[in-house]
Design an enzyme around this catalytic site. Structure first.
Site, PDB file in Angstrom:
ATOM      1  N   CYS A  28     -15.347  59.246 -10.248  1.00 47.65           N
ATOM      2  CA  CYS A  28     -14.342  58.748 -11.180  1.00 47.65           C
ATOM      3  C   CYS A  28     -13.347  59.819 -11.616  1.00 47.65           C
ATOM      4  CB  CYS A  28     -15.005  58.107 -12.399  1.00 47.65           C
ATOM      5  SG  CYS A  28     -16.196  59.161 -13.259  1.00 47.65           S
ATOM      6  N   HIS A  84     -18.224  58.973 -17.560  1.00 47.13           N
ATOM      7  CA  HIS A  84     -17.219  58.125 -16.932  1.00 47.13           C
ATOM      8  C   HIS A  84     -15.855  58.688 -17.310  1.00 47.13           C
ATOM      9  CE1 HIS A  84     -15.585  54.761 -14.894  1.00 47.13           C
ATOM     10  NE2 HIS A  84     -15.086  54.160 -15.966  1.00 47.13           N
ATOM     11  N   ASP A 102      -8.696  51.803 -15.600  1.00 44.90           N
ATOM     12  CA  ASP A 102     -10.086  52.077 -15.213  1.00 44.90           C
ATOM     13  C   ASP A 102     -10.354  51.382 -13.886  1.00 44.90           C
ATOM     14  OD1 ASP A 102     -12.793  52.429 -14.872  1.00 44.90           O
ATOM     15  OD2 ASP A 102     -13.373  51.632 -16.829  1.00 44.90           O
TER      16      ASP A 102
END
Length: 226
Positions: A28, A84, A102
């Site tokens: 991520c 994250h 996202d």
């Protein structure tokens, strides 16, 4: 109210086809690095990324829950992250809400910050204190300059990949640093800001590692930047 010298795009951000953005599962931080660069390149964000902020979500136990996540095996979309990373775009145009980008979320892409907080972070949901989420906020131009990852965190003790890496080359910082991901995901309660004001805003625009806020302070932080 604290202010900054940001300049914002004049148009409202429409929904985007998420498949047009690079995405490698479990990476991520690199996905967001590439995302920020692309948003600047295609004119959705300021050319220098001045309206973008990179947000690392984690805690001291490296066990932070999130919902509405595509990778979840549960019907409610809950996952447990060690960390994250997302991008928040500060819109600053009238009543236009700040947006969260996202690539791992099942919510619209992008989605308003308030909606993302209520559906994904869900601070009103009761958790044991050890699992409360903390957020490191880094101004994108600083992140794009200083962040580096040689992906060592995705190799086992004998050097085999735990998860296959992106096809692109590893990210090297402008100063030649090859890996500092650990510095960004080292997020602890002792670093959470206790006072909001001009000093906090100045810090996020000048510190390599940005600032750390609690999950309940996330929306308030962005409301300070006008």
């Amino acid at each position: 109210m604290a202010t900054s010298s940001l300049e914002f795009p004049s148009s409202v951000t429409p929904p985007f086809d998420i498949s047009t953005f690079d995405h490698t599962p479990y990476y991520c931080e690199e996905n967001v690095y590439l995302l920020c660069n692309k948003l600047c390149k295609i004119g959705v964000a300021d050319a220098k990324g001045s309206d973008l902020f990179v947000v690392f979500i984690s805690n001291e136990k490296k066990q932070a829950s999130g919902t509405a996540c595509k990778a979840s095996k549960r019907a409610d979309g809950v996952v447990l992250w060690d960390y994250h990373v997302v991008c928040v775009q500060r819109k600053g145009i009238g009543d236009t809400p700040d947006q969260v980008w996202d690539l791992d979320s099942s919510l619209p892409f992008p989605t308003p910050l308030a909606h993302y907080i209520s559906e994904t972070i869900r601070p009103s949901f009761q958790l044991f204190p050890d699992y409360h989420r903390l957020c490191r906020i880094v101004h994108a131009p600083i992140f794009l300059c200083f962040f580096a990852s040689d992906r060592r965190h995705m190799k086992d003790s004998v050097g085999n990949w735990i998860e296959q890496p992106p096809a692109c080359e590893p990210i090297i910082a402008e100063d030649g640093t090859v890996h500092n991901l650990d510095e960004y995901i080292d997020i602890c309660a002792a670093n959470v800001v206790t006072k909001f004001g001009d000093d906090l805003i100045n810090a996020v625009f000048s510190h390599k590692l940005g600032v750390v806020v609690s999950e309940n302070q996330l929306a308030d932080f962005f409301s300070l930047i006008s």
